[in-house]
Design a protein around this motif. Structure first.
Motif, short mmCIF file in Angstrom:
data_model
loop_
_atom_site.label_atom_id
_atom_site.label_comp_id
_atom_site.label_asym_id
_atom_site.label_seq_id
_atom_site.Cartn_x
_atom_site.Cartn_y
_atom_site.Cartn_z
N PRO A 148 0.82 -1.22 0.00
CA PRO A 148 0.00 0.00 0.00
C PRO A 148 0.85 1.26 0.00
O PRO A 148 1.87 1.34 0.67
CB PRO A 148 -0.81 -0.14 1.29
CG PRO A 148 0.03 -1.01 2.18
CD PRO A 148 0.72 -1.98 1.25
N ARG A 149 0.41 2.24 -0.76
CA ARG A 149 1.07 3.55 -0.81
C ARG A 149 0.26 4.55 0.00
O ARG A 149 -0.92 4.35 0.24
CB ARG A 149 1.19 4.05 -2.25
CG ARG A 149 2.04 3.17 -3.16
CD ARG A 149 2.20 3.83 -4.50
NE ARG A 149 3.08 3.08 -5.39
CZ ARG A 149 3.67 3.58 -6.47
NH1 ARG A 149 3.48 4.86 -6.78
NH2 ARG A 149 4.45 2.84 -7.23
N GLU A 150 0.89 5.62 0.40
CA GLU A 150 0.23 6.68 1.13
C GLU A 150 0.47 8.01 0.41
O GLU A 150 1.61 8.36 0.10
CB GLU A 150 0.73 6.78 2.57
CG GLU A 150 0.36 5.59 3.44
CD GLU A 150 0.75 5.78 4.89
OE1 GLU A 150 0.53 4.84 5.67
OE2 GLU A 150 1.29 6.85 5.22
N VAL A 151 -0.61 8.70 0.13
CA VAL A 151 -0.55 10.03 -0.49
C VAL A 151 -1.39 10.97 0.37
O VAL A 151 -2.54 10.66 0.67
CB VAL A 151 -1.06 10.00 -1.94
CG1 VAL A 151 -1.14 11.42 -2.50
CG2 VAL A 151 -0.16 9.14 -2.80
N ALA A 152 -0.82 12.08 0.77
CA ALA A 152 -1.52 13.03 1.65
C ALA A 152 -2.83 13.46 1.01
O ALA A 152 -2.88 13.85 -0.15
CB ALA A 152 -0.63 14.24 1.92
N GLY A 153 -3.91 13.38 1.79
CA GLY A 153 -5.21 13.82 1.34
C GLY A 153 -5.98 12.82 0.52
O GLY A 153 -7.13 13.06 0.18
N PHE A 154 -5.36 11.66 0.17
CA PHE A 154 -6.07 10.63 -0.60
C PHE A 154 -6.58 9.57 0.36
O PHE A 154 -5.79 8.97 1.10
CB PHE A 154 -5.15 10.00 -1.65
CG PHE A 154 -5.86 9.10 -2.60
CD1 PHE A 154 -6.67 9.64 -3.59
CD2 PHE A 154 -5.76 7.72 -2.51
CE1 PHE A 154 -7.34 8.81 -4.49
CE2 PHE A 154 -6.42 6.89 -3.39
CZ PHE A 154 -7.21 7.45 -4.38
N PRO A 155 -7.90 9.29 0.40
CA PRO A 155 -8.47 8.50 1.49
C PRO A 155 -8.39 6.99 1.31
O PRO A 155 -8.71 6.26 2.24
CB PRO A 155 -9.94 8.95 1.49
CG PRO A 155 -10.22 9.28 0.06
CD PRO A 155 -8.95 9.86 -0.49
N PHE A 156 -7.98 6.50 0.12
CA PHE A 156 -8.07 5.07 -0.14
C PHE A 156 -6.69 4.41 -0.21
O PHE A 156 -5.70 5.02 -0.66
CB PHE A 156 -8.81 4.81 -1.46
CG PHE A 156 -10.21 5.31 -1.47
CD1 PHE A 156 -11.09 4.98 -0.46
CD2 PHE A 156 -10.66 6.12 -2.50
CE1 PHE A 156 -12.39 5.44 -0.48
CE2 PHE A 156 -11.95 6.59 -2.53
CZ PHE A 156 -12.80 6.24 -1.50
N ALA A 157 -6.64 3.15 0.20
CA ALA A 157 -5.43 2.36 0.04
C ALA A 157 -5.22 2.06 -1.44
O ALA A 157 -6.17 1.80 -2.17
CB ALA A 157 -5.54 1.05 0.83
N HIS A 158 -3.97 2.12 -1.90
CA HIS A 158 -3.70 1.87 -3.31
C HIS A 158 -2.30 1.30 -3.47
O HIS A 158 -1.43 1.49 -2.62
CB HIS A 158 -3.84 3.16 -4.14
CG HIS A 158 -3.00 4.30 -3.66
ND1 HIS A 158 -3.28 4.99 -2.49
CD2 HIS A 158 -1.90 4.88 -4.17
CE1 HIS A 158 -2.38 5.94 -2.32
NE2 HIS A 158 -1.52 5.88 -3.32
#
Length: 482
Positions: A148-158
């Motif tokens: 899983p990646r984390e991007v500030a402000g993005f609510p979903f796991a991707h």
């Protein structure tokens, strides 16, 4: 429809837009802002899922030799983004997997295939997993996201890079004045507009850059980047073999030098692009956070006084449609100071947070705002008469009176006093409506609390008389007239 010119505008998915842009010359005017879990989302990507108990699958590289399910070969979130992520991890989906199958729409079929044992991993669009969990269609801790990646402000796991949402585009023949008018209408559409609510989205933004989508499709050789280049080497060999040999030797030398230079340049540019994207993502997230904080109460998440005035003015502008009464309910909790003084401000804050959540989820109103301390204001614009409005006020009192479980108490209760002012009958300006509802609230407190009162002109007259008496007493004290 685009080729025949039967339409003037087109809204289509991101991958399809790139193809229409290249083949038909359409031009984007705005980018869709989706609304996911209560916040605006401008991007999407792919999520690669495995069963939670597959401890042998911890990275994308572990999918080599496994069975994979995807949605469609032209689905950006349900296949193409995941295909690129696998290739970057060193896994060629066409060669290194035990099997690759496509389920077709909807994306839920991939999840069903995983749970039924048809595959070891699956690729779906971001948000599909969370939607299944919210709906209760998928038990928790059944599936997990791979890398899983984390991007500030993005609510979903991707598991993949993120790409811009659907664009709204014009055709080449569409008149400029019409395209400009539509662009202005889309970009000025507020999130609470009936059209946005009916469409299930947050709004529209200025068109984002789709360069990342072009790069993805070109890297995968997907349309419109799937046209092969044909070179007739036989004709060159039969007519001028020496030229072909010289060209081949020169190309080999140039290609070696170019490959070395390009590798260094590409590494530097890739680093710069990633840094720029990360900075832009942080900036967009910060801007969205500041915009939200400017209009919302930090404790309860309800609209604050500033946003309340904006929405009340908007409700007043629409009040002439004759759909019902427009009323302000000014709510003040009874003896809330006693809770703060006896149990502490932490318990008081917890109670206010619980109450704020109740008001958001259980009380039907155009807007419910916290304007400070233990004071709340509700805007109601969907009642037909005074009797129905009284019923809503009683419903609000009953909702506030439900026990609270805070500070070690399981049945802590508070009451409230409500003052009601009506647009048109009591005032026609937002500030006066709130002032009159506030005066009616104090009359409700004088009447014994835990009740409501409608505003009367006599309340303002009495308040003015009290103020005049107080000012005269102050002057009398100053001049020794008593």
């Amino acid at each position: 429809a685009v080729a025949s010119g039967e339409i003037d505008f087109v809204l289509t998915n991101t991958g399809h837009y790139i193809r229409l842009e290249a083949e038909k010359g359409i031009t984007r005017l705005a980018t869709l802002i989706a609304e996911e879990e209560g916040q605006p989302v401008r991007q999407f990507g792919g999520t690669i899922l495995v069963l939670d108990d597959r401890h042998d699958l911890q990275s994308l590289a572990d999918l080599r030799g496994q069975r994979l399910l995807a949605v469609k070969e032209d689905s950006l979130g349900g296949w193409l983004a995941g295909q690129a992520a696998l290739r970057r991890a060193g896994v060629d989906p066409r060669k290194d997997l035990a099997s690759l199958d496509f389920t077709g729409m909807p994306h839920d079929r991939v999840l069903d295939g995983l749970l039924n044992g048809r595959a070891d991993a699956g690729i779906v669009r971001t948000g599909v997993l969370e939607a299944q969990l919210r709906a209760g269609d998928l038990p928790p801790d059944t599936l997990r996201v791979l890398e899983p990646r984390e991007v500030a402000g993005f609510p979903f796991a991707h598991s993949t890079r993120l790409y811009p949402e659907w664009p709204f585009s014009r055709l080449a023949h569409t008149p400029d004045h019409l395209a400009e008018a539509v662009s202005i209408a889309l970009l000025s559409l507020p999130a609470d507009h009936p059209a946005a609510r009916a469409g299930g989205y947050h709004g529209w933004s200025a068109p984002l850059s789709y360069a990342s989508v072009h790069a993805l499709l070109e890297d995968l050789g997907h349309p419109p980047y799937d046209r092969p280049v044909v070179i007739d080497l036989r004709a060159f060999w039969e007519t001028r073999p020496e030229v072909l040999l010289g060209l081949l030797a020169g190309l080999l030398l140039l290609s070696g030098l170019a490959a070395l230079y390009y590798r260094r340049l590409n590494a530097r540019l890739s680093l710069e692009v990633e840094q720029r994207r990360a900075a832009e993502a942080r900036l967009r997230s910060h801007e969205a956070q500041l915009a939200y904080q400017a209009g919302h109460d930090p404790l309860t998440g309800l609209p604050n006084r500033t946003l309340l005035h904006e929405q009340l003015n908007e409700a007043i502008e629409q009040a002439g449609d004759g759909n019902g009464l427009l009323a302000i309910l000014f709510v003040d909790l009874d003896r809330f100071k006693t809770i703060n003084d006896s149990l502490g401000h932490r318990v008081g804050d917890d109670l206010l947070q619980i109450l704020g959540e109740r008001l958001k989820t259980q009380f039907e109103a155009r807007t419910v705002a916290r304007i400070g301390g233990d004071e709340f204001i509700a805007i109601i614009d969907d009642v037909a008469d005074h009797r129905e409005l009284e019923g809503r006020a009683r419903q609000l009192l009953a909702l506030i009176a439900e026990p609270f479980a805070v500070g070690g108490w399981n049945d802590l209760q508070v009451g409230a006093s409500i003052g009601i002012a009506l647009f048109g009958e009591d005032a026609t300006e937002a500030g006066n409506l709130i002032t009159h509802a506030d005066a009616a609230m104090y009359e409700a407190k004088d009447a014994g609390r835990n009740t409501f009162r409608f505003y009367r002109t006599a309340l303002t007259d009495a308040a003015n008389q009290r103020l005049e008496t107080e000012n005269r007493l102050r002057r009398a004290l100053t001049h020794g007239e008593l």
